[in-house]
Design a protein around this motif. Structure first.
Motif: not given
Ligand SMILES: Cc1cc2nc3c(=O)[nH]c(=O)nc-3n(C[C@H](O)[C@H](O)[C@H](O)COP(=O)(O)OP(=O)(O)OC[C@H]3O[C@@H](n4cnc5c(N)ncnc54)[C@H](O)[C@@H]3O)c2cc1C
Length: 353
Positions: A42-52, A59-64, A98-103
């Motif tokens: 999945i592509q996570i666009s930069s406009n929603c990074h603030f949510v995470f 940072n966890l998402i970025k590491s994966k 997608r699996r990593d993001l959900i986990s």
């Protein structure tokens, strides 16, 4: 307030993480028992990074994930343009399985707030509460948030877009595909993006009106018949494909009374701007804040309408732009070579336009 969230997709899980952070009582009910599949990214666009970031998982998402600041647009082997996909903080799009993001989102939740393997069958609104009936139990809450995606209880809001999406993860090592690319082709377009472990993910969107192949016949073998030879190596090295007919919502429907819809359940968006997940996560953030501030929820969510309408429109226009045939494609290519479309309005947006 006790909130029942229907569906543990990206939208439902994001809302659950916020409610847990805000100490709001909730349960999240999901029909499946597995942590999503491993066949798509999945592509996570930069406009929603603030949510995470607010949830403490960016940072966890970025590491994966792999991050790219530019989208390369190609037509007929020619690079037409490089478009920036960064936000004000110079963060680009993140590409993750997608699996990593959900986990990652699930790892933030207390187990006793999740009810898995329960299919929601019905939601009944009473004067003072709301009753959720699954295939196994009935439970009560004060608010039900429908994050059931296109399986939303509000099914009448969904239309077929005459597009089929094909998602794959390939082991092909060609460096060309390991960038964030959009290859514009007649009646279809192919987006490739890099993943960790030297894999490449791709999304192929077909105009099912124009391409004579049945959804059920699409496989690694058959899509090669409709794709130019240069892409065969990418497709060949794919283990499995996800094939889905693409639906979109006719209107933006936030629900009524004690039943609220967010994410794809409220506004399923075509994939030509890759904003489905981003807008689901942003809805969840906005709803959680509105609950915390005791706002009238549907009225608050309506503030998002103009931005979402603009995204839906741009996504529709992209389908036409990306999939043009000759001679219109010549004009489009000339335009794209001379002019750099800017997406600041999107990548720097938050809740509203
Ligand atoms: C293969 C694929 C790739 C995509 N790639 C991108 C991308 O790169 N970027 C992007 O922004 N968007 C992408 N999208 C769109 C994006 O995934 C969605 O817009 C986003 O995930 C928001 O979804 P959601 O959580 O609202 O709904 P969903 O993801 O559909 O989640 C709904 C959840 O509800 C559960 N559920 C459904 N019915 C019931 C029921 N009756 N009872 C209990 N549980 C139920 C489902 O099992 C599911 O877990 C992609 C979509 C697909 C299919």
């Amino acid at each position: 307030m006790k909130v029942i969230i229907g569906g543990a997709g990206i939208t439902g899980l994001t809302l659950a993480c916020y409610l847990q952070q805000n100490n709001t009582e909730f349960k999240i009910v999901e029909q499946s028992n597995t942590v999503s599949n491993n066949r798509s990214a999945i592509q996570i666009s930069s406009n929603c990074h603030f949510v995470f970031e607010e949830l403490g998982v960016l940072n966890l998402i970025k590491s994966k994930a792999i991050q790219e600041p530019m989208l390369n647009v190609y037509s007929n082997n020619q690079l037409l343009n490089k478009l920036s996909v960064t936000n004000k903080k110079e963060e680009g799009t993140l590409f993750i399985r997608r699996r990593d993001l959900i986990s990652i989102l699930m790892s933030k939740l207390n187990d006793d707030n999740s009810i898995i393997n329960h299919k929601i069958k019905n939601v009944i609104e009473h004067k003072h509460d709301i009753e959720i009936i699954t295939d196994q139990v009935a439970m009560k809450g004060e608010l039900f948030v429908d994050c059931l995606g296109i399986n939303s209880l509000n099914e009448s809001n969904i239309v077929d877009t005459k597009s089929i999406g094909i998602w794959g993860i390939s082991n092909n090592t060609n460096e060309l595909y390991k960038k964030f690319n959009n290859f514009l082709l007649k009646d279809k377009h192919l987006v490739t993006y890099p993943l960790t472990n030297s894999q490449t993910a791709y999304t192929l969107i077909l105009n099912s009106h124009k391409i004579d192949i049945l959804e059920e016949d699409l496989s690694v073998k058959t899509i090669k018949n409709i794709m130019p030879k240069k892409y065969h190596e990418l497709i060949d090295e794919t283990e499995d494909l996800v094939v889905k007919r693409i639906y979109e919502s006719k209107r933006i429907e936030w629900g009524k009374g004690k039943v609220i819809s967010i994410g794809d359940a409220a506004h399923s968006i075509t994939p030509h701007l890759a904003q489905g997940a981003a807008q689901g996560a942003i809805d969840a953030s906005f709803l959680a804040k509105s609950i915390k501030e005791g706002k009238e929820l549907i009225l608050a969510l309506k503030q998002r309408d103009s931005l979402l309408k603009k995204i839906k429109l741009e996504s529709h226009l992209n389908k036409r732009r990306f999939q043009m045939g000759y001679p219109l494609s010549m004009l489009r290519n000339l335009f794209l070579r001379l002019y750099k479309p800017k997406y600041n309005w999107l990548f720097n947006s938050k809740y509203e336009s």
